[in-house]
Design an enzyme around this catalytic site. Structure first.
Site, PDB file in Angstrom:
ATOM      1  N   THR A  87       0.636  -1.541   0.286  1.00 35.85           N
ATOM      2  CA  THR A  87       0.364   0.246  -0.036  1.00 35.85           C
ATOM      3  C   THR A  87       0.775   0.946  -0.374  1.00 35.85           C
ATOM      4  OG1 THR A  87      -2.057  -1.192   1.389  1.00 35.85           O
ATOM      5  CG2 THR A  87      -1.680   1.496   1.115  1.00 35.85           C
ATOM      6  N   TRP A 129       1.001  -9.781   3.765  1.00 37.28           N
ATOM      7  CA  TRP A 129       0.275  -9.140   2.381  1.00 37.28           C
ATOM      8  C   TRP A 129       0.640 -10.376   1.222  1.00 37.28           C
ATOM      9  CZ3 TRP A 129      -1.209  -7.042   6.915  1.00 37.28           C
ATOM     10  CH2 TRP A 129      -1.712  -6.199   6.781  1.00 37.28           C
ATOM     11  N   ASN A 175      -3.840 -10.924   3.574  1.00 36.19           N
ATOM     12  CA  ASN A 175      -4.210 -10.343   3.251  1.00 36.19           C
ATOM     13  C   ASN A 175      -5.317 -10.467   1.759  1.00 36.19           C
ATOM     14  OD1 ASN A 175      -5.732  -7.800   4.292  1.00 36.19           O
ATOM     15  ND2 ASN A 175      -4.155  -6.650   2.683  1.00 36.19           N
ATOM     16  N   GLU A 176      -6.715  -9.988   1.905  1.00 38.97           N
ATOM     17  CA  GLU A 176      -7.251  -9.277   1.042  1.00 38.97           C
ATOM     18  C   GLU A 176      -6.960 -10.230  -0.346  1.00 38.97           C
ATOM     19  OE1 GLU A 176      -7.552  -5.458   1.424  1.00 38.97           O
ATOM     20  OE2 GLU A 176      -8.569  -4.634   3.217  1.00 38.97           O
ATOM     21  N   GLU A 251     -10.038  -5.210   9.640  1.00 39.30           N
ATOM     22  CA  GLU A 251      -9.158  -4.211   9.472  1.00 39.30           C
ATOM     23  C   GLU A 251     -10.706  -3.222   8.609  1.00 39.30           C
ATOM     24  OE1 GLU A 251      -5.975  -3.887   5.814  1.00 39.30           O
ATOM     25  OE2 GLU A 251      -7.345  -1.954   5.244  1.00 39.30           O
TER      26      GLU A 251
END
Ligand SMILES: *[C@@H]1O[C@H](CO)[C@@H](O)[C@H](O)[C@H]1NC(C)=O
Ligand SMILES: *[C@@H]1O[C@H](CO)[C@@H](O)[C@H](O)[C@H]1NC(C)=O
Ligand SMILES: *[C@@H]1O[C@H](CO)[C@@H](O)[C@H](O)[C@H]1NC(C)=O
Ligand SMILES: *[C@@H]1O[C@H](CO)[C@@H](O)[C@H](O)[C@H]1NC(C)=O
Ligand SMILES: *[C@@H]1O[C@H](CO)[C@@H](O)[C@H](O)[C@H]1NC(C)=O
Length: 662
Positions: A87, A129, A175-176, A251
């Site tokens: 990010t 991530w 993550n995601e 989150e």
């Protein structure tokens, strides 16, 4: 007769108390409260906090973690670095290569230790991530060899314990991104096999899909401790609520840390339980300690991005957090919906929480308006909130309570002044009842606890921009630290040394398992620093390409415009130094060429490279020889300084110097 009379009384009671909010234990209790937390990483969001002057860094950490001081966070979630852009930058893996392990890299260890030092009962939660490429054996997937990936993650948990004496309480999947059930089961087995039975799995840090799989797979349901969902918009599906598992917003928040962010955070902290039965909420992100203009800039619970002098800002979400965290502990219990949890008659919400002994009661009420409390990634269904008088009625275990302490926040919208977390005189209850007036955009905590404290320090040093000239010989670091001001966007940079000479090495040699493929996919390391507003500057450093596993070249740049997942699209003035030529381009990929020409150097020895830009002119110097002095496009006009490599592969950097030509 008795029955009829009771009927009459009931009707009368309901009618008369129609504006009463009742707090009692008449029908038992709600769910266990699992804590309010925040996320460092996801990524590189705490970057600039690390080399703050010791005094200010300690103050900032107090505002975040110290009980009864500021946000007093109950959970710290961190990124398990994977050498990938996550990010706002990349965080280092504990295993760049399959044959090494290192638990000194990055800054999450330090943060976790500082958090634990202040609050030994804070819970720690790690989540990857992305991963170094070798973890997927070149397949690009962490699920190609689930045992290898589980081993990699559990080594991190083991390193936390062995090297840093940190117990990791929770671990996530990826993550995601899609989860893999056989991986989750393998992770549980490897954790158990290595003595980490207490480390619980949160899954899947994405949307609600896993609830479906858990309802069809008992083993999966048993090993997932909590369903952790991102940005649930305060809602959860019935299926998830009925699973008999805890539900977390693992989150959430994602808003600028001004009053709007304070309001967004207040609203979701209550509503995630009121609407969604979620018992923990974790904010992205912990602290805005990344350069202005990186993605989601300013979205930490507070801001600290000036390590050069120690300036920081204690932002509204710190006090929003305090309204819950200073008057609860993990293991407290929510009251039941309709018996201390619900929606206020004129809009807004309230939650009641009680300790395990049930002799303390904390009530948090929020009256955030739709217009002022938006979170960036929220469901956008409008709702109404009006000023209101409500009668609070204490029953059951708390019927004898005669007064409750009041902590008050008014967010300063619509020309109201800001009031943050102010202690007011206690609210008296007469025969178990008290009336309160609630205006809009307020947070009111009522509590039987006498604790609570609005922490404060003398004002920090004033705001100043990144000061120039700047230089770093990288000799005063500990090994494996990240160079302080270099905000790595692709690749992984750390301090190594030969004798007393410290230098920076780019470590990634192979395509990663990325989170932002569009960034990592170009396989060029990229590292920005300074100020996005810089126009006319010079940047110079020494570099060396090791003879083994070296990169195919390096670059120095000025006026670079983009980082994060958009790193590959950055513009700038790039001086690429390749072994047989130089290229002056306005992009990292050498596609928009302004000029190219001869250059020659070999691996294994140090060279010097310098770029100056002033207005529409640039000067490129290689080993004290000017290779170009001429015009450049006038766009981009401003941006960070940067350095990097032409491909994944090792490269060393030393003696960085930046000067202003403005
Ligand atoms: C999960 O991983 C296993 C092991 O690599 C693999 O056989 C399976 O196909 C994967 N499942 C999904 C849905 O990707
Ligand atoms: C490790 O941490 C625990 C608390 O979690 C503490 O009791 C113990 O003394 C620590 N051990 C060392 C070697 O610092
Ligand atoms: C807070 O910042 C966001 C994003 O810049 C902006 O939309 C909002 O209006 C700001 N709120 C206040 C109260 O200034
Ligand atoms: C609340 O009560 C006060 C005093 O009892 C009254 O003056 C005020 O108008 C009421 N406000 C609302 C919104 O009902
Ligand atoms: C460097 O290259 C050699 C030979 O190709 C390889 O065995 C080794 O793993 C590489 N080292 C790194 C750090 O990538």
């Amino acid at each position: 007769m008795a029955k009829a009379m009771f009927g009459f009384l009931t009707v009368f009671f309901i009618h008369w108390t129609c504006a009463d909010i009742v707090f009692d234990d008449a029908s038992g209790y709600g769910r266990r409260f699992d804590g309010i937390g925040s996320l460092s990483g996801g990524g590189a969001t705490s970057k600039l906090l690390i080399n703050y002057p010791e005094k200010q860094r300690s103050e900032i950490l107090d505002f975040l973690f110290k009980p009864n001081f500021g946000a007093s966070l109950q959970i710290l979630k961190v990124e398990i670095g994977g050498d990938i852009q996550s990010t706002d930058g990349t965080e280092a893996s504990h295993m760049h290569y399959s044959w090494e392990e290192n638990y000194e890299r990055g800054y999450e260890w330090l943060l976790m230790k500082e958090a634990k030092k202040r609050n030994p009962s804070i819970k720690l939660y790690g989540l990857p991530w992305g991963f170094p490429g070798w973890v997927g054996e070149g397949s690009g997937s962490p699920y190609h060899n689930v045992l290898k990936t589980a081993d990699y993650v559990v080594r991190w948990i083991n390193g936390a314990k062995k090297i840093h004496n940190l117990t990791i309480d929770y671990v996530g999947i990826w993550n995601e991104t899609p989860y893999n059930i056989s991986y989750i089961k393998t992770l549980r087995k490897v954790l158990d096999g290595r003595g980490f039975q207490h480390t619980q799995i949160i899954a899947s840090d994405n949307k609600w899909k896993i609830a479906e799989d858990m309802s069809n797979d008992k083993e999966l349901k048993d090993i997932v401790y909590s369903i952790g969902v991102h940005y649930p918009g305060t809602q959860s599906p019935k299926q998830a609520q009925q699973l008999g598992k805890t539900l977390w917003s693992s989150e959430d928040y994602c808003q600028k840390n001004n009053e709007t962010g304070g309001a967004c955070w207040a609203r979701i902290l209550n509503r995630n339980y009121v609407n969604g039965h979620m018992t923990s909420t974790i904010a992205w992100d912990l602290i805005a300690s990344y350069y202005t203009s990186l993605p989601g800039w300013g979205m930490g619970l507070m801001t600290a991005m000036e390590p050069w002098n120690g300036h920081y800002v204690v932002s509204p979400p710190i006090w929003t957090s305090a309204h819950t965290t200073q008057f609860t502990e993990i293991g407290w219990t929510y009251l039941k919906h309709g018996h201390g949890v619900g929606t206020l008659p004129q809009g807004g919400t309230y939650v009641g929480l009680t300790n395990p002994k049930r002799d303390q009661l904390t009530i948090v009420m929020e009256t955030m308006t739709f217009e002022h409390s938006k979170c960036v990634l929220d469901a956008k269904t409008p709702f109404k909130v009006n000023p209101q008088n409500v009668t609070l009625s204490l029953g059951g275990k708390w019927s004898g309570v005669q007064e409750m302490n009041i902590w008050f926040t008014q967010l300063g919208f619509d020309e109201k002044p800001n009031i943050f977390f102010e202690k007011r005189s206690p609210l008296k209850f007469i025969k178990g009842k008290a009336e309160v007036f609630l205006d809009v955009n307020q947070i009111i905590t009522l509590t039987t606890l006498d604790t609570g404290n609005k922490g404060a320090y003398p004002a920090p040093p004033p705001h100043i921009e990144f000061p120039l000239p700047y230089s770093d010989s990288f000799d005063s670091y500990n090994l494996y630290q990240e160079p302080y001001y270099l905000s790595q966007q692709i690749g992984s940079f750390e301090i190594l040394a030969e004798g007393k000479n410290g230098f920076v090495r780019q470590m990634v040699t192979q395509m990663t398992i990325p989170w932002c493929k569009q960034a990592d996919g170009i396989q060029k390391a990229y590292n920005v620093f300074g100020d996005i507003k810089w126009t006319d500057i010079s940047v110079e450093f020494d570099f060396r390409i090791p003879s083994k596993n070296g990169s195919s070249g390096v670059f120095v740049a000025a006026r670079t415009t983009k980082g994060g997942c958009s790193s590959a699209e950055t513009s700038g003035i790039f001086f690429h130094a390749l072994p047989h030529k130089f290229v002056l381009s306005t992009d990292i990929q050498r596609q928009h060429v302004v000029k190219s020409g001869d250059l020659s150097y070999g691996p294994g020895s140090w060279h010097n490279i310098a770029l100056s830009v002033k207005g529409s002119l640039a000067k490129l110097i290689f080993d004290q020889t000017t290779v170009y002095f001429g015009s450049i496009p006038t766009w981009p006009t401003a941006g960070w300084a940067a350095l990097g490599t032409d491909s994944y592969g090792l490269a060393d950097f030393d003696n960085l110097k930046i000067n202003s030509l403005m």
